[in-house]
Motif scaffolding. Structure first.
Motif, mmCIF file in Angstrom:
data_model
loop_
_atom_site.group_PDB
_atom_site.id
_atom_site.type_symbol
_atom_site.label_atom_id
_atom_site.label_comp_id
_atom_site.label_asym_id
_atom_site.label_seq_id
_atom_site.Cartn_x
_atom_site.Cartn_y
_atom_site.Cartn_z
ATOM 1 N N GLU A 7 0.082 -3.030 5.052
ATOM 2 C CA GLU A 7 -0.925 -3.741 5.842
ATOM 3 C C GLU A 7 -1.073 -5.154 5.289
ATOM 4 O O GLU A 7 -1.542 -5.343 4.167
ATOM 5 C CB GLU A 7 -2.261 -3.004 5.815
ATOM 6 N N SER A 65 -4.044 -11.094 2.302
ATOM 7 C CA SER A 65 -4.046 -9.842 1.549
ATOM 8 C C SER A 65 -2.868 -8.962 1.948
ATOM 9 O O SER A 65 -2.392 -9.009 3.080
ATOM 10 C CB SER A 65 -5.363 -9.090 1.769
ATOM 11 N N TYR A 66 -2.419 -8.150 0.982
ATOM 12 C CA TYR A 66 -1.299 -7.240 1.199
ATOM 13 C C TYR A 66 -1.637 -5.914 0.518
ATOM 14 O O TYR A 66 -1.790 -5.853 -0.694
ATOM 15 C CB TYR A 66 -0.012 -7.857 0.615
ATOM 16 N N ASP A 67 -1.768 -4.867 1.331
ATOM 17 C CA ASP A 67 -1.999 -3.515 0.819
ATOM 18 C C ASP A 67 -0.748 -2.683 1.035
ATOM 19 O O ASP A 67 -0.203 -2.646 2.151
ATOM 20 C CB ASP A 67 -3.168 -2.842 1.543
ATOM 21 N N GLY A 70 -2.195 1.634 0.776
ATOM 22 C CA GLY A 70 -3.645 1.585 0.589
ATOM 23 C C GLY A 70 -4.123 0.868 -0.648
ATOM 24 O O GLY A 70 -5.330 0.788 -0.891
ATOM 25 N N LYS A 71 -3.195 0.315 -1.426
ATOM 26 C CA LYS A 71 -3.580 -0.378 -2.662
ATOM 27 C C LYS A 71 -3.234 -1.862 -2.568
ATOM 28 O O LYS A 71 -2.128 -2.223 -2.170
ATOM 29 C CB LYS A 71 -2.868 0.248 -3.864
ATOM 30 N N ALA A 72 -4.181 -2.706 -2.976
ATOM 31 C CA ALA A 72 -3.951 -4.156 -2.961
ATOM 32 C C ALA A 72 -2.892 -4.525 -3.993
ATOM 33 O O ALA A 72 -3.027 -4.175 -5.166
ATOM 34 C CB ALA A 72 -5.250 -4.893 -3.243
#
Length: 230
Positions: A7, A65-67, A70-72
């Motif tokens: 994401e 932002s880049y996940d 589910g984790k940044a």
């Protein structure tokens, strides 16, 4: 709905050229689900390689932002990024990037060495993945003794050996003839059907046809995002 594998939100990438700021990516929003086969296309200078490098954690965005799962990951330091890359992303490049003094088996073992896997387990895993790409009989050959297609199969086995969530393929058929390129694309399609998420940069429309989703970049902006069957 399940959590996206990737994401990306409002990603920008800029470079300073003297006193000029060159914006290569402009507020990119992109979501990729597990199991997709995505082709990223665009003319030279469109930003597709920059986007691929950011997805592969080889480069950091200027903002946004880049996940990943589910984790940044956009704020991780280099050591943490290297760990995520090794565990979750397998890379396949146009120029193969095999070490010339190592045979096929030893080249495939490399990511497992970085992951701290024991010698016996490394060897077994490398053998298993070379068998998967139909190179069991060539595993003790040096890269100089392999054809272009065989080198790319070694590179794919190396990309798979850590069981990553994502395979990133940058012009995977660019250095191959048409017939060999089709064989490599058939292999990537088979891996996708087995559940691997594949993200590929290509400038060739016939290669992009293998993907189930096509994203086109122009001047740092996504201008097309088409999923087959929708």
């Amino acid at each position: 709905m399940t959590m996206p594998l990737i994401e990306i939100s409002q990603i920008t990438k800029s470079y300073q050229n003297g006193d000029q700021e060159l914006r290569v990516l402009k507020d990119i929003d992109l979501t990729i689900q597990e199991g997709e086969f995505v082709a990223i296309m665009g003319p030279s200078g469109s930003g597709k390689s920059t986007l691929m490098n950011i997805i592969g954690l080889l480069d950091k965005p200027t903002s946004g932002s880049y996940d990943l799962e589910g984790k940044a990951v956009d704020s991780l330091d280099e050591k943490a990024l290297a760990k995520v890359r090794n565990r979750q992303i397998g890379f396949v490049f146009q120029q193969f990037f095999l070490l010339s003094k190592l045979n096929a088996l030893q080249n495939v073992e490399l990511p497992l060495i970085y992951a701290g896997v024991s010698a016996n387990k490394r060897r077994k895993s490398a053998e298993q993945f070379l068998e998967k790409v139909e190179l069991a009989e060539r595993m003790h050959h040096l890269p100089s003794e392999l054809s272009g297609g065989q080198k790319q199969r070694v590179a794919i086995a190396r990309a798979l050996v850590n069981n990553p969530a994502i395979i990133l393929a940058d012009e995977p058929t660019g250095a191959l003839d048409t017939k060999t390129g089709a064989q490599i694309m058939d292999l990537l399609t088979e891996l996708n059907q087995e559940g691997k998420t594949i993200i590929m940069v290509t400038h060739e429309p016939e290669i992009a046809e293998y993907a189930t989703r096509r994203i086109v970049l122009r001047d740092g902006i996504i201008t097309e995002d088409i999923t087959k069957g929708e």
